[in-house]
Design an enzyme around this catalytic site. Structure first.
Site, PDB file in Angstrom:
ATOM      1  N   ARG A  73       0.848  -1.197   0.000  1.00 24.96           N
ATOM      2  CA  ARG A  73       0.000   0.000   0.000  1.00 24.96           C
ATOM      3  C   ARG A  73       0.880   1.242   0.000  1.00 24.96           C
ATOM      4  O   ARG A  73       1.722   1.397   0.887  1.00 24.96           O
ATOM      5  CB  ARG A  73      -0.908  -0.014   1.235  1.00 24.96           C
ATOM      6  CG  ARG A  73      -1.752   1.245   1.329  1.00 24.96           C
ATOM      7  CD  ARG A  73      -2.700   1.261   2.526  1.00 24.96           C
ATOM      8  NE  ARG A  73      -3.323   2.570   2.589  1.00 24.96           N
ATOM      9  CZ  ARG A  73      -3.614   3.225   3.695  1.00 24.96           C
ATOM     10  NH1 ARG A  73      -3.374   2.695   4.876  1.00 24.96           N
ATOM     11  NH2 ARG A  73      -4.162   4.420   3.629  1.00 24.96           N
ATOM     12  N   HIS A 118      -3.299  10.979   1.377  1.00 29.57           N
ATOM     13  CA  HIS A 118      -2.873  10.604   2.731  1.00 29.57           C
ATOM     14  C   HIS A 118      -2.311  11.863   3.410  1.00 29.57           C
ATOM     15  O   HIS A 118      -1.102  12.036   3.549  1.00 29.57           O
ATOM     16  CB  HIS A 118      -1.830   9.485   2.660  1.00 29.57           C
ATOM     17  CG  HIS A 118      -1.699   8.700   3.934  1.00 29.57           C
ATOM     18  ND1 HIS A 118      -1.851   7.335   4.003  1.00 29.57           N
ATOM     19  CD2 HIS A 118      -1.432   9.093   5.191  1.00 29.57           C
ATOM     20  CE1 HIS A 118      -1.669   6.922   5.253  1.00 29.57           C
ATOM     21  NE2 HIS A 118      -1.400   7.969   5.996  1.00 29.57           N
ATOM     22  N   GLU A 163      -8.218   8.126   6.423  1.00 23.97           N
ATOM     23  CA  GLU A 163      -8.580   8.653   7.738  1.00 23.97           C
ATOM     24  C   GLU A 163      -9.125  10.080   7.693  1.00 23.97           C
ATOM     25  O   GLU A 163      -8.511  11.018   8.220  1.00 23.97           O
ATOM     26  CB  GLU A 163      -7.381   8.579   8.681  1.00 23.97           C
ATOM     27  CG  GLU A 163      -6.860   7.160   8.851  1.00 23.97           C
ATOM     28  CD  GLU A 163      -5.867   7.009   9.994  1.00 23.97           C
ATOM     29  OE1 GLU A 163      -5.407   8.034  10.510  1.00 23.97           O
ATOM     30  OE2 GLU A 163      -5.587   5.859  10.367  1.00 23.97           O
ATOM     31  N   ASN A 305      -8.504   1.006   9.416  1.00 25.73           N
ATOM     32  CA  ASN A 305      -7.226   1.210  10.114  1.00 25.73           C
ATOM     33  C   ASN A 305      -7.502   1.017  11.607  1.00 25.73           C
ATOM     34  O   ASN A 305      -8.220   1.815  12.207  1.00 25.73           O
ATOM     35  CB  ASN A 305      -6.691   2.629   9.892  1.00 25.73           C
ATOM     36  CG  ASN A 305      -6.268   2.886   8.453  1.00 25.73           C
ATOM     37  OD1 ASN A 305      -6.337   2.005   7.605  1.00 25.73           O
ATOM     38  ND2 ASN A 305      -5.825   4.095   8.182  1.00 25.73           N
ATOM     39  N   TYR A 307      -5.842   0.412  15.431  1.00 25.63           N
ATOM     40  CA  TYR A 307      -4.642   0.426  16.273  1.00 25.63           C
ATOM     41  C   TYR A 307      -4.888   0.033  17.720  1.00 25.63           C
ATOM     42  O   TYR A 307      -4.060  -0.597  18.343  1.00 25.63           O
ATOM     43  CB  TYR A 307      -3.984   1.818  16.243  1.00 25.63           C
ATOM     44  CG  TYR A 307      -3.212   2.056  14.967  1.00 25.63           C
ATOM     45  CD1 TYR A 307      -1.907   1.603  14.823  1.00 25.63           C
ATOM     46  CD2 TYR A 307      -3.812   2.689  13.888  1.00 25.63           C
ATOM     47  CE1 TYR A 307      -1.200   1.788  13.637  1.00 25.63           C
ATOM     48  CE2 TYR A 307      -3.106   2.882  12.699  1.00 25.63           C
ATOM     49  CZ  TYR A 307      -1.805   2.425  12.582  1.00 25.63           C
ATOM     50  OH  TYR A 307      -1.112   2.598  11.414  1.00 25.63           O
ATOM     51  N   GLU A 372      -4.474  -0.736   7.888  1.00 22.84           N
ATOM     52  CA  GLU A 372      -3.360  -0.390   8.780  1.00 22.84           C
ATOM     53  C   GLU A 372      -3.533  -1.109  10.104  1.00 22.84           C
ATOM     54  O   GLU A 372      -4.638  -1.180  10.642  1.00 22.84           O
ATOM     55  CB  GLU A 372      -3.299   1.120   9.071  1.00 22.84           C
ATOM     56  CG  GLU A 372      -2.722   1.942   7.957  1.00 22.84           C
ATOM     57  CD  GLU A 372      -2.634   3.429   8.297  1.00 22.84           C
ATOM     58  OE1 GLU A 372      -2.429   3.776   9.484  1.00 22.84           O
ATOM     59  OE2 GLU A 372      -2.777   4.234   7.364  1.00 22.84           O
TER      60      GLU A 372
HETATM   61  C1  GAL Z   1      -2.426   6.535  10.963  1.00 21.38           C
HETATM   62  C2  GAL Z   1      -1.871   7.122   9.691  1.00 21.38           C
HETATM   63  C3  GAL Z   1      -0.512   6.640   9.339  1.00 21.38           C
HETATM   64  C4  GAL Z   1       0.400   6.397  10.513  1.00 21.38           C
HETATM   65  C5  GAL Z   1      -0.302   5.687  11.634  1.00 21.38           C
HETATM   66  C6  GAL Z   1       0.496   5.500  12.907  1.00 21.38           C
HETATM   67  O1  GAL Z   1      -3.316   7.436  11.526  1.00 21.38           O
HETATM   68  O2  GAL Z   1      -2.729   6.839   8.619  1.00 21.38           O
HETATM   69  O3  GAL Z   1       0.025   7.541   8.410  1.00 21.38           O
HETATM   70  O4  GAL Z   1       1.099   7.487  10.882  1.00 21.38           O
HETATM   71  O5  GAL Z   1      -1.493   6.332  11.961  1.00 21.38           O
HETATM   72  O6  GAL Z   1       0.308   6.533  13.807  1.00 21.38           O
END
Ligand code: GAL
Length: 468
Positions: A73, A118, A163, A305, A307, A372
């Protein structure tokens, strides 16, 4: 068992890796401007050189091959292709660069997934109002059309915007991302609205003019934490969690996948707060016009995405007319969750499984790509990144359970990130890479982390399980 065509990928973004900020006719972007202003980014770091992928793409390709990725990607820098943001002037050197990247990937049997936007708006467009101006949607659509036309014979997976929530809130309300605006209570909603309009126009353009021939798929990458009530028996916490979800995942997913409009919970929370603050204008959350291309149905897959996770309780109204007060939900961490290198990233792989199940149930079982997922370290060289190895093992296991036990249609997983890179406001202090990058070395040497080797092993294991 993962399907034969499951995408095993890693991701990157133009501003975070390319450098070459003025090379060969590239125009400046809002991140160039933001970083060059004092006091915006950790120790005044910037993406002028970054990993220098503009010159060292061959090295990135070696890393991609070393991992055995099936997909990569990347994002296109709008200002590298169209220096003033419009198709009036095309920078052929930029076109050549991305042509080479795409062709090289395909020659190595790696499929590109391409993000059009992005975070790096051409500065020339920011000067005309940026994402706040209604006209940005048609400019984005022209840029998207140019990219479909130029690269779409070879690119089959597209993401319009990455995002939108982060761009809208962190860039226009919190002021900690470019363009650094701190305009409380209205601008973030307007920016999000224009991003949705831009996304939908580009999707319709693809659908009508390019899909019949190019046969690809288009979506937008939505970021969301998994959220659950702090006290599952408490009505206020349950309502706060619903509100929080409405202002995060659903802000963009609801219009695209469910109704063509914002979640009712979101609008009523904003309108109630407006009334409380004596604001007499029309709703601060804009309305979609019936005369424009519909928003509903403009995603061919769900791009997530993910996290981290949060527990949610009522509270958060700070007495100002701002998003925080509208949202009126307090997010807290569960003390049992380990924290990665950055404060906001609590490691909760089980949250991914729950979120995937929620997406299946709420958005009518769409195909999902996890665009992500990653783990951050702070500080310098730590090649034996044991915690990140564990993170990838656990996260991929939870994804497998979501597929096998919950029946979620997950089609691919993209680790964030291929390389250590420019981590926005944190500069180079936070490292997400599967490869270490030595930013003190002019050659920006790349060295595989133990977690890169671990990810490569996971990919091989799953590929051979299918072959046997
Ligand atoms: C996301 C973003 C990425 C990367 C990641 C880690 O929000 O799309 O570019 O930085 O967080 O913080």
């Amino acid at each position: 068992m993962f399907s034969r065509d499951f995408a095993w990928g890693a991701g990157s973004a133009a501003y975070q890796i390319e450098g070459g900020w003025q090379s060969d006719g590239k125009g400046p972007s809002i991140w160039d401007t933001f970083c060059h202003e004092k006091g915006k980014v950790f120790q005044e770091h910037n993406g002028d050189v970054a990993c220098n992928s503009y010159e060292l793409w061959d090295k990135d390709l070696e890393c991609i091959q070393q991992l055995g990725l099936t997909h990569y990607r990347l994002s296109l820098s709008w200002a590298r292709l169209l220096p003033d943001g419009t198709t009036r002037h095309v920078n052929q050197k930029g076109v050549q660069y991305y042509n080479k990247v795409i062709d090289d990937l395909l020659a190595c049997n790696v499929s590109p997934m391409v993000t059009l936007y992005h975070f790096d708006l051409p500065q020339a467009l920011q000067d005309q109002g940026g994402w706040k101006s209604a006209g940005i949607a048609t400019l984005f659509d022209s840029y998207a059309k140019f990219c479909f036309e130029t690269f779409g014979d070879r690119v089959k997976l597209w993401l319009t915007v990455n995002e939108p929530r982060v761009c809208a809130k962190m860039g226009h309300e919190d002021g900690i991302h470019a363009p650094g605006l701190k305009e409380l209570g209205t601008t973030a909603y307007l920016v999000g609205h224009n991003m949705l309009r831009a996304h939908a126009m580009a999707w319709h353009t693809y659908n009508s003019f390019y899909r019949p021939k190019q046969k690809g798929a288009v979506s937008l990458a939505i970021n969301s934490d998994w959220l659950e009530p702090l006290n599952p028996g408490c009505k206020e916490d349950i309502a706060a969690t619903e509100r929080d979800l409405a202002f995060t995942l659903q802000w963009f997913a609801w219009p695209v996948f469910v109704t063509g409009d914002y979640p009712e919970v979101m609008r009523s929370a904003i309108d109630t707060q407006s009334e409380k603050m004596g604001y007499s204008g029309s709703s601060r959350l804009p309305r979609f016009s019936k005369d424009e291309p519909a928003i509903l149905g403009t995603a061919d897959f769900f791009a997530l995405n993910y996290y981290t996770s949060r527990k949610v309780k009522a509270g958060g109204d700070c007495g100002q007319m701002c998003m925080r007060s509208d949202q009126n939900a307090e997010e807290v961490l569960d003390p049992s969750w380990p924290i990665s290198g950055v404060f906001w990233l609590a490691v909760v792989p089980t949250g991914l499984r729950k979120l995937l199940k929620y997406i299946k149930d709420t958005f009518n079982n769409p195909p999902v790509y996890i665009t992500e997922s990653g783990f951050s370290q702070v500080g310098p060289l730590q090649i034996k990144d044991v915690q990140r190895c564990e993170f990838y093992r656990d996260t991929i296991l939870e994804m497998a359970k979501a597929i096998e036990e919950d029946g979620v249609n997950v089609r691919g997983y993209f680790a964030w990130s291929l390389l250590d890179n420019f981590e926005w406001t944190d500069g180079y202090s936070v490292r997400f890479g599967l490869f270490h990058v030595d930013f003190s070395d002019a050659m920006r040497s790349r060295t595989i982390y133990m977690s890169g080797e671990e990810y490569a092993k996971i990919i091989i294991k799953h590929k051979s399980a299918i072959d046997n």
